[in-house]
Scaffold this motif. Structure first.
Motif, PDB file in Angstrom:
ATOM      1  N   LYS A 110       4.647  11.894  14.684  1.00 10.00           N
ATOM      2  CA  LYS A 110       3.848  12.100  13.568  1.00 10.00           C
ATOM      3  C   LYS A 110       2.468  11.337  13.576  1.00 10.00           C
ATOM      4  N   GLU A 111       1.473  12.094  12.981  1.00  8.42           N
ATOM      5  CA  GLU A 111       0.133  11.386  12.748  1.00  8.42           C
ATOM      6  C   GLU A 111       0.323  10.331  11.965  1.00  8.42           C
ATOM      7  N   VAL A 112      -0.486   9.422  12.455  1.00  6.35           N
ATOM      8  CA  VAL A 112      -0.472   7.976  11.590  1.00  6.35           C
ATOM      9  C   VAL A 112      -1.971   7.849  10.848  1.00  6.35           C
ATOM     10  N   PHE A 113      -1.879   8.156   9.580  1.00  6.37           N
ATOM     11  CA  PHE A 113      -3.307   8.097   8.966  1.00  6.37           C
ATOM     12  C   PHE A 113      -3.895   6.651   8.908  1.00  6.37           C
ATOM     13  N   PRO A 114      -5.003   6.812   8.828  1.00 10.46           N
ATOM     14  CA  PRO A 114      -6.042   5.331   8.839  1.00 10.46           C
ATOM     15  C   PRO A 114      -5.869   4.335   7.992  1.00 10.46           C
ATOM     16  N   THR A 115      -5.014   4.469   6.757  1.00 13.20           N
ATOM     17  CA  THR A 115      -4.499   3.505   5.931  1.00 13.20           C
ATOM     18  C   THR A 115      -3.106   3.092   5.878  1.00 13.20           C
ATOM     19  N   TYR A 116      -2.434   3.829   6.879  1.00  8.59           N
ATOM     20  CA  TYR A 116      -1.153   3.440   7.064  1.00  8.59           C
ATOM     21  C   TYR A 116      -0.801   2.132   7.513  1.00  8.59           C
ATOM     22  N   PHE A 117      -0.077   1.288   6.525  1.00  3.01           N
ATOM     23  CA  PHE A 117       0.209  -0.176   6.957  1.00  3.01           C
ATOM     24  C   PHE A 117       1.671  -0.492   6.715  1.00  3.01           C
ATOM     25  N   GLY A 118       2.471   0.604   7.150  1.00  8.13           N
ATOM     26  CA  GLY A 118       3.949   0.203   6.849  1.00  8.13           C
ATOM     27  C   GLY A 118       4.572   0.449   8.233  1.00  8.13           C
ATOM     28  N   GLY A 119       5.888   0.553   8.181  1.00  8.97           N
ATOM     29  CA  GLY A 119       6.995   0.560   9.318  1.00  8.97           C
ATOM     30  C   GLY A 119       7.343  -0.639  10.075  1.00  8.97           C
ATOM     31  N   ASP A 147       0.218  -1.311  -1.227  1.00  8.84           N
ATOM     32  CA  ASP A 147      -0.189  -2.231  -2.302  1.00  8.84           C
ATOM     33  C   ASP A 147      -0.250  -3.616  -1.309  1.00  8.84           C
ATOM     34  N   LEU A 148       0.490  -3.713  -0.279  1.00 13.37           N
ATOM     35  CA  LEU A 148       0.529  -4.809   0.458  1.00 13.37           C
ATOM     36  C   LEU A 148      -1.210  -4.788   1.231  1.00 13.37           C
ATOM     37  N   LEU A 149      -1.511  -3.579   1.655  1.00 15.81           N
ATOM     38  CA  LEU A 149      -2.762  -3.539   2.361  1.00 15.81           C
ATOM     39  C   LEU A 149      -4.112  -3.858   1.365  1.00 15.81           C
ATOM     40  N   CYS A 152      -4.295  -7.678   0.827  1.00 18.41           N
ATOM     41  CA  CYS A 152      -4.942  -8.438   2.113  1.00 18.41           C
ATOM     42  C   CYS A 152      -6.396  -7.941   1.700  1.00 18.41           C
ATOM     43  N   LYS A 153      -7.067  -6.673   1.332  1.00 16.92           N
ATOM     44  CA  LYS A 153      -8.216  -6.376   1.226  1.00 16.92           C
ATOM     45  C   LYS A 153      -8.718  -7.353  -0.130  1.00 16.92           C
ATOM     46  N   ILE A 154      -8.149  -7.312  -1.320  1.00 14.32           N
ATOM     47  CA  ILE A 154      -8.514  -8.184  -2.116  1.00 14.32           C
ATOM     48  C   ILE A 154      -8.765  -9.576  -1.820  1.00 14.32           C
ATOM     49  N   ASN A 155      -7.911 -10.164  -0.987  1.00 12.59           N
ATOM     50  CA  ASN A 155      -7.937 -11.364  -0.650  1.00 12.59           C
ATOM     51  C   ASN A 155      -8.983 -12.020   0.533  1.00 12.59           C
ATOM     52  N   GLY A 156      -9.548 -10.840   1.185  1.00 14.25           N
ATOM     53  CA  GLY A 156     -10.387 -10.879   2.314  1.00 14.25           C
ATOM     54  C   GLY A 156      -9.863 -11.410   3.590  1.00 14.25           C
ATOM     55  N   ILE A 157      -8.669 -10.756   3.786  1.00 14.84           N
ATOM     56  CA  ILE A 157      -7.771 -11.097   4.913  1.00 14.84           C
ATOM     57  C   ILE A 157      -8.409 -10.034   6.039  1.00 14.84           C
ATOM     58  N   GLU A 158      -8.862 -10.683   7.204  1.00 14.48           N
ATOM     59  CA  GLU A 158      -9.262  -9.750   8.199  1.00 14.48           C
ATOM     60  C   GLU A 158      -7.963  -9.062   8.641  1.00 14.48           C
ATOM     61  N   ASP A 160      -6.806  -6.912  12.161  1.00 13.67           N
ATOM     62  CA  ASP A 160      -7.118  -6.374  13.428  1.00 13.67           C
ATOM     63  C   ASP A 160      -8.337  -5.643  13.502  1.00 13.67           C
ATOM     64  N   THR A 161      -8.096  -4.164  13.960  1.00 12.98           N
ATOM     65  CA  THR A 161      -9.554  -3.290  14.042  1.00 12.98           C
ATOM     66  C   THR A 161      -9.361  -2.242  12.882  1.00 12.98           C
ATOM     67  N   LEU A 162      -8.424  -2.470  11.970  1.00 13.43           N
ATOM     68  CA  LEU A 162      -8.469  -1.411  10.965  1.00 13.43           C
ATOM     69  C   LEU A 162      -9.527  -1.064  10.310  1.00 13.43           C
ATOM     70  N   LYS A 163     -10.153  -0.127  10.264  1.00 12.11           N
ATOM     71  CA  LYS A 163     -11.327   0.384   9.478  1.00 12.11           C
ATOM     72  C   LYS A 163     -11.113   1.169   8.304  1.00 12.11           C
ATOM     73  N   LEU A 164     -11.405   0.541   6.997  1.00  9.79           N
ATOM     74  CA  LEU A 164     -11.406   1.389   5.789  1.00  9.79           C
ATOM     75  C   LEU A 164     -12.492   1.947   5.118  1.00  9.79           C
ATOM     76  N   PRO A 165     -12.995   2.868   5.432  1.00 11.90           N
ATOM     77  CA  PRO A 165     -14.620   3.250   4.975  1.00 11.90           C
ATOM     78  C   PRO A 165     -14.651   3.320   3.396  1.00 11.90           C
ATOM     79  N   ASN A 166     -13.760   3.900   3.089  1.00 13.48           N
ATOM     80  CA  ASN A 166     -13.765   4.167   1.528  1.00 13.48           C
ATOM     81  C   ASN A 166     -12.797   3.281   0.592  1.00 13.48           C
ATOM     82  N   PHE A 167     -12.314   2.243   1.256  1.00 11.26           N
ATOM     83  CA  PHE A 167     -11.488   1.484   0.556  1.00 11.26           C
ATOM     84  C   PHE A 167     -12.127   0.424  -0.412  1.00 11.26           C
ATOM     85  N   LYS A 168     -12.419   0.521  -1.341  1.00 13.78           N
ATOM     86  CA  LYS A 168     -13.074  -0.434  -2.545  1.00 13.78           C
ATOM     87  C   LYS A 168     -12.216  -0.646  -3.374  1.00 13.78           C
ATOM     88  N   ILE A 169     -12.383  -1.867  -3.870  1.00  9.80           N
ATOM     89  CA  ILE A 169     -11.489  -2.520  -4.927  1.00  9.80           C
ATOM     90  C   ILE A 169     -11.615  -1.629  -6.296  1.00  9.80           C
TER      91      ILE A 169
END
Length: 189
Positions: A110-119, A147-149, A152-158, A160-169
């Protein structure tokens, strides 16, 4: 981490999948032993009649990992078996289930979408505490990883190389099924 080899806690949320569990324990233990990674496999079972609460089970597993003096954890679905994964310590959260292959056909399953952070996700202990773990409020399947992702974003957690171009709080959105799914929330900020 000083001179000691970091100890991994593999946390598996479980319910009614005994055939998966037996395969998982055997294969993952063998895999981690081959990689010479000290580890504990922590199975957290929900056996009541309520909807599955994966986030709560993972948080409980984390508490056990603390008691077992693990240095980092991997939150691992029982139906995902590693083929070529690096489970060695990282102080940056990592999403490890990025190339999913069907066991029978040996093709990408299956394709893994850019904001998939599970499994299969890895956290060092301090970072997981900083984001206050998973939410315990998601019953049934889904959204606890999203929600976990966000945590991480809210707490400024870096990450790996995950890019979230439209992921704004202030612009975060979730796609719901339109029938019986809903989210209660509060405005942040």
């Amino acid at each position: 981490m000083r001179n000691k080899i970091p100890k991994l806690g593999v946390i598996v949320p479980y319910r009614n999948r005994s055939s998966h569990l037996q395969i998982f324990k055997t294969r993952v233990s063998r895999y981690l032993e081959y990689q010479e990674i000290p580890h504990e496999i922590i199975i957290v079972n929900q056996d009541d009649g309520k909807l599955f609460n994966r986030g709560m089970l993972l948080n409980i597993g984390f508490r056990y990992a603390e008691e077992l003096e693990c240095d980092y954890v991997v939150f691992h679905d029982v139906d995902m078996i590693p083929e070529d994964v690096d489970y060695s310590y990282s102080d940056v959260p990592l999403h490890l289930s990025t190339n999913l292959i069907d066991r029978k056909t040996r093709e990408k399953s299956k394709e893994v979408f850019p904001t998939y952070f599970g499994g299969v996700t890895m956290f060092d202990m301090d970072t997981f505490k900083k984001i206050n773990g998973y939410s315990n409020k998601y019953w049934g399947w889904g959204f606890e990883d999203d929600d976990l992702l966000l945590r991480c974003k809210i707490n400024g957690i870096e990450l790996d190389t995950l890019k979230l171009p439209n992921f704004k709080i202030n612009g975060t959105k979730l796609k719901l099924n339109g029938n019986d799914a809903y989210i209660k929330g509060r405005k942040i900020g």
